[in-house]
Scaffold this motif. Structure first.
Motif, PDB file in Angstrom:
ATOM      1  N   THR A 100     -18.674  51.332  34.899  1.00 17.86           N
ATOM      2  CA  THR A 100     -18.036  50.661  36.030  1.00 17.86           C
ATOM      3  C   THR A 100     -18.172  51.490  37.302  1.00 17.86           C
ATOM      4  O   THR A 100     -18.553  50.975  38.361  1.00 17.86           O
ATOM      5  CB  THR A 100     -16.544  50.403  35.729  1.00 17.86           C
ATOM      6  OG1 THR A 100     -16.444  49.552  34.585  1.00 17.86           O
ATOM      7  CG2 THR A 100     -15.843  49.764  36.913  1.00 17.86           C
TER       8      THR A 100
ATOM      9  N   GLU B 219      -5.111  50.964  37.734  1.00 18.59           N
ATOM     10  CA  GLU B 219      -4.153  49.870  37.538  1.00 18.59           C
ATOM     11  C   GLU B 219      -4.209  49.344  36.111  1.00 18.59           C
ATOM     12  O   GLU B 219      -3.182  49.128  35.484  1.00 18.59           O
ATOM     13  CB  GLU B 219      -4.424  48.725  38.521  1.00 18.59           C
ATOM     14  CG  GLU B 219      -3.690  48.857  39.810  1.00 18.59           C
ATOM     15  CD  GLU B 219      -3.723  47.570  40.624  1.00 18.59           C
ATOM     16  OE1 GLU B 219      -4.742  46.843  40.599  1.00 18.59           O
ATOM     17  OE2 GLU B 219      -2.718  47.305  41.295  1.00 18.59           O
ATOM     18  N   ASP B 220      -5.416  49.139  35.600  1.00 22.28           N
ATOM     19  CA  ASP B 220      -5.578  48.636  34.231  1.00 22.28           C
ATOM     20  C   ASP B 220      -5.021  49.622  33.213  1.00 22.28           C
ATOM     21  O   ASP B 220      -4.327  49.233  32.276  1.00 22.28           O
ATOM     22  CB  ASP B 220      -7.050  48.347  33.924  1.00 22.28           C
ATOM     23  CG  ASP B 220      -7.605  47.171  34.712  1.00 22.28           C
ATOM     24  OD1 ASP B 220      -6.808  46.407  35.308  1.00 22.28           O
ATOM     25  OD2 ASP B 220      -8.843  47.025  34.751  1.00 22.28           O
TER      26      ASP B 220
ATOM     27  N   ASP C 102      -1.272  49.701  33.395  1.00 22.65           N
ATOM     28  CA  ASP C 102      -0.742  48.456  32.848  1.00 22.65           C
ATOM     29  C   ASP C 102      -0.757  48.478  31.323  1.00 22.65           C
ATOM     30  O   ASP C 102       0.211  48.051  30.686  1.00 22.65           O
ATOM     31  CB  ASP C 102      -1.540  47.258  33.374  1.00 22.65           C
ATOM     32  CG  ASP C 102      -0.863  45.941  33.036  1.00 22.65           C
ATOM     33  OD1 ASP C 102       0.346  45.808  33.291  1.00 22.65           O
ATOM     34  OD2 ASP C 102      -1.549  45.052  32.481  1.00 22.65           O
TER      35      ASP C 102
ATOM     36  N   SER D 107       4.387  39.952  38.581  1.00 21.77           N
ATOM     37  CA  SER D 107       3.644  40.215  39.816  1.00 21.77           C
ATOM     38  C   SER D 107       4.529  40.293  41.058  1.00 21.77           C
ATOM     39  O   SER D 107       4.143  40.888  42.054  1.00 21.77           O
ATOM     40  CB  SER D 107       2.560  39.156  40.024  1.00 21.77           C
ATOM     41  OG  SER D 107       3.159  37.885  40.168  1.00 21.77           O
TER      42      SER D 107
ATOM     43  N   LYS E 208      -8.179  55.473  48.360  1.00 20.90           N
ATOM     44  CA  LYS E 208      -8.607  54.075  48.428  1.00 20.90           C
ATOM     45  C   LYS E 208      -8.204  53.468  49.768  1.00 20.90           C
ATOM     46  O   LYS E 208      -8.997  52.804  50.431  1.00 20.90           O
ATOM     47  CB  LYS E 208      -8.013  53.268  47.284  1.00 20.90           C
ATOM     48  CG  LYS E 208      -8.400  51.795  47.363  1.00 20.90           C
ATOM     49  CD  LYS E 208      -7.495  50.938  46.522  1.00 20.90           C
ATOM     50  CE  LYS E 208      -7.804  49.492  46.760  1.00 20.90           C
ATOM     51  NZ  LYS E 208      -6.647  48.674  46.971  1.00 20.90           N
TER      52      LYS E 208
ATOM     53  N   ASP F  73      -8.776  49.973  40.579  1.00 19.98           N
ATOM     54  CA  ASP F  73      -8.642  48.920  39.567  1.00 19.98           C
ATOM     55  C   ASP F  73      -8.553  49.512  38.159  1.00 19.98           C
ATOM     56  O   ASP F  73      -7.773  49.041  37.329  1.00 19.98           O
ATOM     57  CB  ASP F  73      -9.812  47.937  39.647  1.00 19.98           C
ATOM     58  CG  ASP F  73      -9.803  47.116  40.929  1.00 19.98           C
ATOM     59  OD1 ASP F  73      -8.747  47.053  41.607  1.00 19.98           O
ATOM     60  OD2 ASP F  73     -10.858  46.535  41.262  1.00 19.98           O
TER      61      ASP F  73
ATOM     62  N   THR G 155     -12.487  51.486  45.280  1.00 23.67           N
ATOM     63  CA  THR G 155     -11.868  50.211  44.911  1.00 23.67           C
ATOM     64  C   THR G 155     -11.920  50.041  43.398  1.00 23.67           C
ATOM     65  O   THR G 155     -10.917  49.668  42.774  1.00 23.67           O
ATOM     66  CB  THR G 155     -12.582  49.041  45.624  1.00 23.67           C
ATOM     67  OG1 THR G 155     -12.478  49.233  47.039  1.00 23.67           O
ATOM     68  CG2 THR G 155     -11.969  47.710  45.242  1.00 23.67           C
ATOM     69  N   ALA G 156     -13.060  50.347  42.791  1.00 22.95           N
ATOM     70  CA  ALA G 156     -13.194  50.251  41.331  1.00 22.95           C
ATOM     71  C   ALA G 156     -12.292  51.253  40.624  1.00 22.95           C
ATOM     72  O   ALA G 156     -11.667  50.931  39.603  1.00 22.95           O
ATOM     73  CB  ALA G 156     -14.654  50.470  40.923  1.00 22.95           C
TER      74      ALA G 156
END
Length: 179
Positions: A16, A35-36, A39, A63, A98, A32, A28-29
């Motif tokens: 990625t 965040e994943d 989570d 959300s 970011k 993400d 940006t990646a």
């Protein structure tokens, strides 16, 4: 997580981030990915089948809930002892990076002195990234040699970042007493 699953997960992170051609796309990646990873850890810790936990926690994590945003989630994980202080601070700095890169737009380069300076402030990156990288360090040489050296330095920066991000995300995926 099995050894095979961890290896596949590491490969997914590397793929990625390696695909990102610009610093803008890269950060940006990486955001993400953080965040994943956060989570997944929060899901493992808080989303239980127990009705009381599910009833109390679900609205917080939705959300529009107070725990919906990454900065708040990492504070919670740090407060619960599920995230080391270094990783907590590093993720905060990646979030700031970011935002900085987004404010600079697509024009920011991996070798810009401002970006390199900010990268050295991240503990996990500073352990890996050579101290003497910058876009201005190249001596007068042929255009092709300068281009090759710049590309090499860019790859050093990207590789250092990928390794650092992978290590932080691995910490987020380790087994915890709460999961």
């Amino acid at each position: 997580m099995t050894k095979f699953a961890r290896l596949k997960f590491d490969i997914d992170i590397v793929e990625t981030l390696s695909e990102a051609q610009t610093a803008y796309d890269f950060f940006t990646a990486s955001f993400d990915l953080f965040e994943d990873a956060v989570d997944i850890l929060i899901q493992n810790v808080f989303r239980k089948d127990d009705y009381a936990v599910k009833y109390a926690v679900e609205p917080l994590l939705s959300s529009d809930g107070p725990l919906a945003h990454l900065p708040i989630r990492i504070k919670l994980l740090y407060g619960l002892g599920l995230l080391s202080q270094d990783s907590y601070k590093d993720i905060e700095k990646f979030i700031e990076l970011k935002e900085f890169v987004q404010s600079e737009g697509e024009s920011i380069a991996f070798l810009s002195s401002v970006l390199i300076e900010r990268l050295h402030a991240i503990s996990a990156v500073n352990k890996i990234l050579p101290a003497n990288l910058s876009e201005n360090q190249l001596e007068e040489s042929s255009h092709y040699i300068v281009q090759m050296k710049q590309e090499q330095n860019k790859q050093i920066v990207k590789s250092s970042l990928i390794l650092a991000i992978t290590e932080i995300i691995k910490e987020l995926h380790r087994d915890t007493p709460l999961s």
